[in-house]
Structures are given as C-alpha cells and as structure tokens.
Motif scaffolding. Structure first.
Motif, PDB file in Angstrom:
ATOM      1  N   ARG A 277      45.260  39.321  39.281  1.00  0.00           N
ATOM      2  CA  ARG A 277      44.643  39.937  40.468  1.00  0.00           C
ATOM      3  C   ARG A 277      45.725  40.060  41.532  1.00  0.00           C
ATOM      4  O   ARG A 277      46.334  39.052  41.915  1.00  0.00           O
ATOM      5  N   ALA A 278      45.960  41.284  41.997  1.00  0.00           N
ATOM      6  CA  ALA A 278      47.060  41.528  42.926  1.00  0.00           C
ATOM      7  C   ALA A 278      46.588  42.312  44.132  1.00  0.00           C
ATOM      8  O   ALA A 278      45.664  43.128  44.054  1.00  0.00           O
ATOM      9  N   VAL A 279      47.247  42.069  45.258  1.00  0.00           N
ATOM     10  CA  VAL A 279      46.988  42.813  46.482  1.00  0.00           C
ATOM     11  C   VAL A 279      48.276  42.811  47.295  1.00  0.00           C
ATOM     12  O   VAL A 279      49.065  41.872  47.215  1.00  0.00           O
ATOM     13  N   GLU A 280      48.505  43.891  48.043  1.00  0.00           N
ATOM     14  CA  GLU A 280      49.707  43.989  48.877  1.00  0.00           C
ATOM     15  C   GLU A 280      49.322  44.432  50.270  1.00  0.00           C
ATOM     16  O   GLU A 280      48.490  45.330  50.449  1.00  0.00           O
TER      17      GLU A 280
ATOM     18  N   ALA B 196      43.223  39.130  52.743  1.00  0.00           N
ATOM     19  CA  ALA B 196      43.184  39.990  51.555  1.00  0.00           C
ATOM     20  C   ALA B 196      43.191  39.171  50.278  1.00  0.00           C
ATOM     21  O   ALA B 196      42.513  39.510  49.301  1.00  0.00           O
ATOM     22  N   ALA B 197      43.962  38.094  50.255  1.00  0.00           N
ATOM     23  CA  ALA B 197      44.014  37.249  49.063  1.00  0.00           C
ATOM     24  C   ALA B 197      42.659  36.613  48.774  1.00  0.00           C
ATOM     25  O   ALA B 197      42.274  36.448  47.613  1.00  0.00           O
ATOM     26  N   ALA B 198      41.922  36.277  49.836  1.00  0.00           N
ATOM     27  CA  ALA B 198      40.651  35.573  49.670  1.00  0.00           C
ATOM     28  C   ALA B 198      39.477  36.494  49.367  1.00  0.00           C
ATOM     29  O   ALA B 198      38.395  36.017  49.023  1.00  0.00           O
ATOM     30  N   ASP B 199      39.676  37.794  49.458  1.00  0.00           N
ATOM     31  CA  ASP B 199      38.593  38.778  49.337  1.00  0.00           C
ATOM     32  C   ASP B 199      38.759  39.557  48.031  1.00  0.00           C
ATOM     33  O   ASP B 199      39.612  40.443  47.936  1.00  0.00           O
TER      34      ASP B 199
ATOM     35  N   ALA C 173      39.091  43.256  48.016  1.00  0.00           N
ATOM     36  CA  ALA C 173      40.317  43.835  48.574  1.00  0.00           C
ATOM     37  C   ALA C 173      41.429  43.966  47.549  1.00  0.00           C
ATOM     38  O   ALA C 173      42.441  44.636  47.803  1.00  0.00           O
ATOM     39  N   HIS C 174      41.257  43.359  46.380  1.00  0.00           N
ATOM     40  CA  HIS C 174      42.333  43.330  45.394  1.00  0.00           C
ATOM     41  C   HIS C 174      42.510  44.693  44.717  1.00  0.00           C
ATOM     42  O   HIS C 174      41.611  45.524  44.706  1.00  0.00           O
TER      43      HIS C 174
END
Length: 309
Positions: free
Chosen positions: A149-152, A207-210, A213-214
């Motif tokens: 699971r990634a987000v930037e 964003a990491a916690a949602d 949002a990923h």
C-alpha cells in the motif's frame, strides 16, 4: 493502541513526522546512516543503511508505516543514490506489510502552464523529474498489483525550521538576517508556492493513516503564493528585521556557471520554476483530509526562529 512507525531520514520533514507521531503516543524510530539522536522526546534512533533491503526489512518488522523522508542533498548523485534506496524501501514495505508513505516533490510535473494539482500527468523531461516520476510509478505499480500500500505527498519549495539549504528562502535567510544583500535565482517578482515542512508532515501522516488515500499522490496544503522577494521580506519582518536588497541571478547565468559546476548545472535544469508562475492547487487535499496550511504569519515566525543567523 499505539503502533510502530519507522521514519527514514532525519531532515526537516522526517523530524516533523517523528515529532507528530510521538506526540500522539505512537512508537517511533528514525533510521539514518549515522543513527544520530535528534533530541526528539520519545523517539528511538537507529543507525541504518536504508538502501540495504535486508537491514531495512529487519528494522521495519512489525511496523505499521514506513515513511520515506530521505532527501539526498547532492543533485549530482541522485542517479546513483535514489534507485537502490527506493528499491529497498519498496522491498521492505512488501515484505513487512507496512504502508509505504513517500515524501515527494513537484519535479515529476516538469514545466507547467497553470497551477499544479494531483491530476496532472508526470511529464518532466529533465533527469531529476523523470527519476522522481519513475520512483512513484514503481511504487504505484506495486500498489496496484496488491504487493503493498503506497501513497505520496508532494509539496512545493520548503520553508520552516531546519530547511536550510533545501529552501530558496532559507538558503539566503542567514545573510538577510544580518542585513546583507542576497541573491536569488531567476525572477524574484513572480507568484510562487512555498510549503511549510510541518504541513508536509501533517499531510503524509494523515495520508498514511487513511486507506482511502492510498494509491495516488496528494498536493500538500500551502499558503497563497508569494514572490521570492515578498516571502523573504515577510520572514524578515516576523523576526523584526527590515527588508534587504535582493539581487537576481538570471537562469542563463546559472547555466553558464553550470559549464564548470556540476551542481549548478543541476540547478539550472530546474530554472523553469523561477521564470514563470509556479503555484499549486491543493483544494482536493484540503477537502479530503480537512487540513489547512499553517497560517503564513506563523510559518514566517517559525522559519525565522529556526535559522542561526
């Protein structure tokens, strides 16, 4: 119940991320090559080569979120340092199941004709922008394949404490605080977005916690754009100091210096940021997370207070 978070990098964003999490009662470790203690209360520090996937995996075991807050400062070394580091981070996130949260920047968009928003394609042609775009594309491909699971999150030019040479305002601020004339690159009268490092940290933690949002990028909420000259003058005013003369170094002159200076050659590649308006559209991020940027007066005060003149 508190979780463990591993922050790679102890620059201004990494320190703010660690401080935010520790204040919430989370278990936080900062990993750097030296393992130097940042002095943040409740934060553990480890010496770690984050480009070693096995060592990083061991450090990230039982970690909820792996934050990539690394910032190799030498542009001339990016092609050497970023690929193995990014590959190790991806491997560790995949092996451990940690959310992979990336501190990005606006370089992947390249030159733009209007405000930058997360829906813009990554269309950079300079090698640093292409590299950063590829690193996100690799993480997104792994996310879409279900491997992690990634987000930037992507911010504009940094202001805030600890930014130092990484910020166009803070780079010249020590001299300006002493009342000296300073030189800034490109046009100093054009609207330009500046992003507080605290707001980068607030956004990446959210964003990491949602989970919703990923799998995408987010623009960090930033204050209304200001010119370089205006931003510097307002930071000085927050410190009770008068304006100073601001000279401009035209981008062609930077390119000329780049003929003999590899670092200035790299800076010249980014000259488009300083020859036209360079602003962000962060409405989607504000709406999704309910995050507003730190008030500009406070940003100016924190930036001035964080510099040793």
């Amino acid at each position: 119940m508190s979780q463990h978070h591993l922050v790679i990098g102890a620059g201004p964003v990494g320190r703010h991320v660690a401080a935010l999490l520790a204040d919430r009662g989370e278990h936080v470790t900062i990993g750097t090559r030296s393992g130097r203690d940042t002095g943040l209360p409740g934060v553990r520090h480890v010496a770690l080569d984050a480009s070693d996937a096995d060592a990083l995996t061991r450090a990230a075991t039982d970690t909820a979120v792996l934050y990539n807050c690394a910032n190799p400062g030498d542009y001339t070394q990016w092609e050497r340092t970023w690929p193995p580091l990014a590959a190790a981070l991806l491997t560790a996130a995949e092996r451990t199941g940690a959310v992979y949260a990336i501190t990005g920047n606006l370089y992947p968009y390249g030159p733009v004709d209007g405000p930058m928003h997360a829906g813009l394609p990554d269309a950079a042609t300079d090698h640093k922008g292409v590299l950063r775009a590829r690193l996100w594309a690799d993480a997104l491909a792994a996310h879409r394949a279900g491997r992690l699971r990634a987000v930037e999150v992507r911010g504009s030019d940094y202001v805030g404490p600890g930014t130092g040479e990484n910020g166009h305002v803070t780079r010249v601020l020590p001299a300006a605080l002493r009342g000296k004339a300073v030189t800034m690159i490109g046009r100093t009268d054009l609207p330009h977005s500046f992003t507080d490092v605290l707001d980068v940290a607030r956004t990446i933690v959210a964003a990491a916690a949602d989970a919703t949002a990923h799998g995408r990028t987010w623009i960090v909420p930033s204050n209304p754009p200001r010119s370089q000259r205006q931003a510097l003058t307002e930071v000085l005013a927050a410190a009770g100091r008068p304006p100073v003369p601001v000279r401009r170094l035209p981008v062609p002159a930077v390119r000329a210096v780049g003929l003999v200076s590899p670092m200035m050659r790299e800076v010249a590649e980014m000259g488009y940021q300083w020859t036209a308006p360079y602003v962000v559209d962060d409405d989607e991020t504000r709406c999704h997370f309910g995050i507003e940027p730190t008030p500009w007066d406070e940003v100016c005060r924190r930036t001035a207070d964080g510099v040793d003149a």
